[in-house]
Design an enzyme around this catalytic site. Structure first.
Site, PDB file in Angstrom:
ATOM      1  N   GLY A 232       0.796  -1.232   0.000  1.00 44.67           N
ATOM      2  CA  GLY A 232       0.000   0.000   0.000  1.00 44.67           C
ATOM      3  C   GLY A 232       0.823   1.273   0.000  1.00 44.67           C
ATOM      4  O   GLY A 232       0.336   2.325   0.394  1.00 44.67           O
ATOM      5  N   GLU A 268       4.992  -6.167   1.656  1.00 49.55           N
ATOM      6  CA  GLU A 268       4.587  -6.792   0.386  1.00 49.55           C
ATOM      7  C   GLU A 268       3.955  -5.756  -0.539  1.00 49.55           C
ATOM      8  O   GLU A 268       2.759  -5.801  -0.813  1.00 49.55           O
ATOM      9  CB  GLU A 268       3.642  -7.970   0.641  1.00 49.55           C
ATOM     10  CG  GLU A 268       2.498  -7.671   1.581  1.00 49.55           C
ATOM     11  CD  GLU A 268       1.587  -8.857   1.854  1.00 49.55           C
ATOM     12  OE1 GLU A 268       2.005 -10.018   1.690  1.00 49.55           O
ATOM     13  OE2 GLU A 268       0.429  -8.595   2.237  1.00 49.55           O
ATOM     14  N   GLY A 270       3.042  -3.788  -4.037  1.00 48.63           N
ATOM     15  CA  GLY A 270       2.784  -4.121  -5.434  1.00 48.63           C
ATOM     16  C   GLY A 270       2.967  -2.871  -6.283  1.00 48.63           C
ATOM     17  O   GLY A 270       3.995  -2.697  -6.947  1.00 48.63           O
ATOM     18  N   CYS A 359     -17.701   3.217 -26.600  1.00 54.42           N
ATOM     19  CA  CYS A 359     -18.920   4.008 -26.710  1.00 54.42           C
ATOM     20  C   CYS A 359     -19.499   4.256 -25.321  1.00 54.42           C
ATOM     21  O   CYS A 359     -20.613   3.827 -25.017  1.00 54.42           O
ATOM     22  CB  CYS A 359     -19.946   3.286 -27.570  1.00 54.42           C
ATOM     23  SG  CYS A 359     -19.234   2.713 -29.108  1.00 54.42           S
ATOM     24  N   TYR A 388      -1.561  -2.479 -11.885  1.00 53.08           N
ATOM     25  CA  TYR A 388      -3.034  -2.374 -11.913  1.00 53.08           C
ATOM     26  C   TYR A 388      -3.487  -1.677 -13.201  1.00 53.08           C
ATOM     27  O   TYR A 388      -4.244  -0.714 -13.149  1.00 53.08           O
ATOM     28  CB  TYR A 388      -3.534  -1.622 -10.677  1.00 53.08           C
ATOM     29  CG  TYR A 388      -3.120  -2.262  -9.377  1.00 53.08           C
ATOM     30  CD1 TYR A 388      -3.721  -3.435  -8.950  1.00 53.08           C
ATOM     31  CD2 TYR A 388      -2.119  -1.693  -8.601  1.00 53.08           C
ATOM     32  CE1 TYR A 388      -3.327  -4.031  -7.746  1.00 53.08           C
ATOM     33  CE2 TYR A 388      -1.721  -2.282  -7.406  1.00 53.08           C
ATOM     34  CZ  TYR A 388      -2.333  -3.452  -6.988  1.00 53.08           C
ATOM     35  OH  TYR A 388      -1.952  -4.035  -5.816  1.00 53.08           O
TER      36      TYR A 388
HETATM   37  C1  LIG Z   1      -3.059  -5.713  -2.907  1.00 54.00           C
HETATM   38  C2  LIG Z   1      -2.321  -6.187  -1.747  1.00 54.00           C
HETATM   39  C3  LIG Z   1      -0.992  -5.795  -1.555  1.00 54.00           C
HETATM   40  C4  LIG Z   1      -0.281  -4.815  -2.453  1.00 54.00           C
HETATM   41  O1  LIG Z   1      -0.851  -3.538  -2.375  1.00 54.00           O
HETATM   42  P1  LIG Z   1      -0.197  -2.329  -3.188  1.00 54.00           P
HETATM   43  O2  LIG Z   1      -1.123  -1.190  -2.910  1.00 54.00           O
HETATM   44  O3  LIG Z   1      -0.182  -2.710  -4.611  1.00 54.00           O
HETATM   45  O4  LIG Z   1       1.163  -2.102  -2.638  1.00 54.00           O
HETATM   46  C5  LIG Z   1      -0.324  -6.346  -0.480  1.00 54.00           C
HETATM   47  N1  LIG Z   1      -0.918  -7.204   0.364  1.00 54.00           N
HETATM   48  C6  LIG Z   1      -2.195  -7.595   0.212  1.00 54.00           C
HETATM   49  C7  LIG Z   1      -2.792  -8.547   1.160  1.00 54.00           C
HETATM   50  C8  LIG Z   1      -2.945  -7.088  -0.834  1.00 54.00           C
HETATM   51  O5  LIG Z   1      -4.210  -7.458  -0.977  1.00 54.00           O
END
Ligand SMILES: *Cc1c(COP(=O)(O)O)cnc(C)c1O
Length: 412
Positions: A232, A268, A270, A359, A388
């Site tokens: 996040g 973790e 993303g 459209c 994403y």
């Molecule tokens: C989506 C998610 C992430 C990654 O979130 P990002 O905002 O992309 O960094 C990490 N852990 C869990 C459990 C998630 O669902």
């Protein structure tokens, strides 16, 4: 970094029109960024990549040297990631795991399970007894902790602790933790605690979350070896050059780790790992005026890059001018003088809304972009399209062709 890298720019300009739109990834840029993130983190912090942000095999592989493992949130992701980066540690999370997925995960030898509910724990315990005899399956219960931090200036941070389908309330997690430590489930082992409480947080907010999770986990009074404080990390689509402060975050995590020498901390992320390495490059098909505003319609649209529609932002972009116009019919252009980049905007003139081919009025990639003189045949590279983006989009709506995919600088 809104501007495409030179390699991306070259590719975006050299592809024939019929091969646009295209997702163009610069894997050298990804490696550089991932190395900087890894360097900013203390050694004792493990970095897992949340595969759902972008599971392209080339991306997973390029991240390999910089991450300790991958977080997967479905049986599909599990199979895909295990194939793309064989032998790497996998954490299996996400709500609503099916018995079939859990069984496959046990047979595949997934390293750890992030357990989302008491029900899921009981299912996992029984399936582990049947399908993973003779070993202890590592479990991290996911908790949904209240985090409200008034000390963060201007931030209305009040996340976690709200009703969601994710994780367990602290009161529900307590008996789960107990059952994992009192011998109820001989095939399971309490490895630690998992939390992923919010997204879009700056470094100071992330550190407040990490502190909360680690403090709560330590207060359980049971032996834990890992605490996963989630992903996040913020990506700023309005001001892309304002990156998440990994150095400050790493220093804060180092202080936290020092106070808990028995714990391995894990994050973790993303989005903040892969967003910056991808561009969605396309071509302007038409330029038109509509009730006082200018629109450019580009090849493709939000069915390939849904991010601006889901997040309600303007996708940052760069215009790549193309001088040649091969057609015998006239070339439409937006008003305003085509000028040097950075020239002063002349009121509303030269502001162009970039729409796709669908459209629906929702198919807008960016509104009122300063692009004086933008012409059909010019190209546009949308940045921050590495997370994403393609994989969250509704590809089949209206049956337009799929984009091309280009992975540049693959060799390390
Ligand atoms: C989506 C998610 C992430 C990654 O979130 P990002 O905002 O992309 O960094 C990490 N852990 C869990 C459990 C998630 O669902």
């Amino acid at each position: 970094m809104t501007e495409p890298t030179p390699a991306v720019r070259d590719r975006a300009l050299s592809l024939p029109s019929t091969e646009l739109p295209a997702y163009i990834y610069d894997l050298a840029a990804l490696r550089t960024h991932a190395a900087a993130v890894r360097d900013a983190l203390p050694e004792r912090v493990e970095l897992y990549y949340a595969a759902k942000a972008n599971p392209e095999p080339e991306i997973l592989a390029a991240l390999g040297p910089y991450v300790d493992g991958y977080e997967v949130s479905s049986g599909g992701e599990l199979a895909h990631v295990a194939k793309a980066v064989p032998g790497r540690p996998l954490a299996f999370g996400g709500p609503g795991k099916t018995p079939e997925e859990v069984t496959t995960a046990l047979e595949t030898g997934v390293d750890r399970f992030h357990v989302e509910s008491g029900h899921e724990l009981r299912m996992l315990a029984e399936l582990a007894r049947r399908f993973a005899p003779g070993r202890k399956v590592a479990v991290l219960p996911r908790v949904n902790l209240p985090v409200a931090d008034g000390s963060l200036q201007g931030s209305s941070l009040a996340m976690g602790g709200r009703p969601t389908p994710f994780g367990m309330d602290p009161a529900q997690a307590a008996p789960v933790v107990r059952a994992l430590t009192d011998g109820t489930y001989p095939h399971l082992e309490l490895r630690g605690i998992h939390a992923h409480l919010a997204s879009g947080l700056q470094a100071a907010e992330q550190l407040a979350v990490a502190e909360t999770v680690v403090t709560w986990a330590s207060g359980l009074g049971v032996p834990l070896t890992e605490v996963n404080v989630g992903g996040g990390m913020h990506v700023d689509y309005a001001e892309p050059e304002r990156r998440f402060d990994w150095v400050a975050y790493g220093r804060g995590l180092a202080r936290l780790a020092e106070r808990h020498p028995q714990l391995t901390l894990r994050i973790e992320p993303g989005r903040a790992l892969t967003a910056y390495c991808g561009w969605y490059a396309t071509e302007v098909l038409d330029v038109k005026h509509s009730h006082g505003e200018e629109f450019a319609v580009v090849r493709g649209g939000t069915h390939h890059l849904r991010t601006p529609a889901t997040k309600g932002h303007d996708q940052p972009c760069s215009v790549l001018p193309v001088e040649a116009w091969p057609h015998p019919w006239p070339r439409p252009a937006a008003g305003g003088e085509r000028s040097e980049p950075g020239a002063s905007p002349d009121g509303g003139r030269g502001k162009v809304t970039l729409a796709g081919q669908l459209c629906t009025p929702k198919d807008v990639l960016a509104r009122r972009v300063p692009a004086p003189g933008l012409r059909a045949g010019d190209r546009v590279a949308f940045s921050l399209a590495g997370a994403y983006a393609w994989n969250i989009s509704h590809h089949d709506f209206l049956m337009h062709p799929r984009p091309g995919f280009h992975f540049l600088n693959a060799a390390g």
